[in-house]
Design an enzyme around this catalytic site. Structure first.
Site, PDB file in Angstrom:
ATOM      1  N   LYS A  78       0.820   4.308   6.712  1.00 56.11           N
ATOM      2  CA  LYS A  78       0.255   5.187   5.687  1.00 56.11           C
ATOM      3  C   LYS A  78       0.847   6.590   5.830  1.00 56.11           C
ATOM      4  O   LYS A  78       1.476   6.923   6.817  1.00 56.11           O
ATOM      5  CB  LYS A  78      -1.271   5.301   5.815  1.00 56.11           C
ATOM      6  CG  LYS A  78      -2.031   3.987   5.864  1.00 56.11           C
ATOM      7  CD  LYS A  78      -2.105   3.297   4.545  1.00 56.11           C
ATOM      8  CE  LYS A  78      -2.921   2.000   4.684  1.00 56.11           C
ATOM      9  NZ  LYS A  78      -2.641   1.065   3.642  1.00 56.11           N
ATOM     10  N   SER A  98       0.803  -1.231   0.000  1.00 53.63           N
ATOM     11  CA  SER A  98       0.000   0.000   0.000  1.00 53.63           C
ATOM     12  C   SER A  98       0.833   1.277   0.000  1.00 53.63           C
ATOM     13  O   SER A  98       0.323   2.338  -0.313  1.00 53.63           O
ATOM     14  CB  SER A  98      -0.955   0.018   1.197  1.00 53.63           C
ATOM     15  OG  SER A  98      -0.249   0.206   2.398  1.00 53.63           O
TER      16      SER A  98
END
Length: 177
Positions: free
Chosen positions: A86, A42
Site C-alpha cells: 500500500k 488494490s
C-alpha cells in the site's frame, strides 16, 4: 577406489562454494531485498495484478516519506501473516481525513495523481499515533486498507520494506512511484 576420487574432488571444490552461495542468498533475501508477486488489484493503476516487485528491506531502519509504497503485515484479524502493498498516507503525528472524494493530511488537501479514482467514502479525522503508520491502496474504492480495518494503523515493527521497482513483466520494468 578410483571412482571415489572424482566425487571427493567434486565435494572438496564445489560444496564450500555452494554453501557460501546459499548463506549469501538467504542473508540477502532475509535482510536486504526480496522479490514479491502482487496478488491483488488494490494498487491499480500504479501496480498491476500479478506484477513482481523488489522490496528493499534495509529502508525499515530509516525514515519513510509520505507517498512511499510499502510492504507490511496488516493489523487485520485473519490476515496478520499476509504481506500487503500500500501507499504510505500518514506518518506518526499526522491527522488524516477523507471527505468530498479527497485526502486531507494535517488539514491540507493532498494532490494524488496516482489514485485510480476519487474516493466514494469518508474517513476520520484521525491522528496517527507514535511509531504507527497509515496506508491506503491507490485503487481506493476497491482496496482492503486502513479505512476498512478495525485498527487503521500499522506498527513500525510490522513493516517489511519499501517497494522499489517492478521487475516483471519485462515490458514494465522500472521504479515505482
Amino acid at each position: 577406489m578410483t571412482g571415489l576420487l572424482p566425487i571427493k574432488k567434486f565435494l572438496k571444490e564445489w560444496v564450500p562454494s555452494l554453501l557460501v552461495a546459499v548463506v549469501v542468498s538467504f542473508t540477502f533475501n532475509t535482510y536486504v531485498a526480496q522479490g514479491m508477486r502482487v496478488p491483488t488489484g488494490s494498487m491499480l493503476p500504479t501496480i498491476q495484478l500479478q506484477d513482481q516487485i523488489m522490496v528493499e528491506k534495509l529502508v525499515r531502519f530509516t525514515d519513510f516519506q509520505f507517498g512511499d509504497i510499502v510492504v507490511f503485515y496488516p493489523p487485520l484479524p485473519g490476515h496478520e501473516e499476509e504481506r500487503y502493498v500500500k501507499r504510505l498516507i500518514g506518518l506518526p503525528g499526522d491527522t488524516i481525513e477523507i471527505k468530498d472524494g479527497s485526502l486531507y493530511r494535517n488539514g491540507e488537501k493532498v494532490d494524488e495523481p496516482y489514485i485510480r479514482e476519487k474516493m466514494t467514502y469518508t474517513f476520520g479525522p484521525l491522528k496517527v499515533p507514535e511509531d504507527k503508520y497509515f496506508f491506503l491502496g491507490d485503487n481506493r474504492n476497491d482496496s482492503l486498507d486502513a479505512h476498512l480495518w478495525p485498527t487503521p494503523f500499522v506498527d513500525k515493527s510490522k513493516i517489511i520494506g519499501k517497494a522499489m521497482f517492478r521487475y516483471y513483466p519485462l515490458t514494465e520494468i522500472g521504479p515505482l512511484k
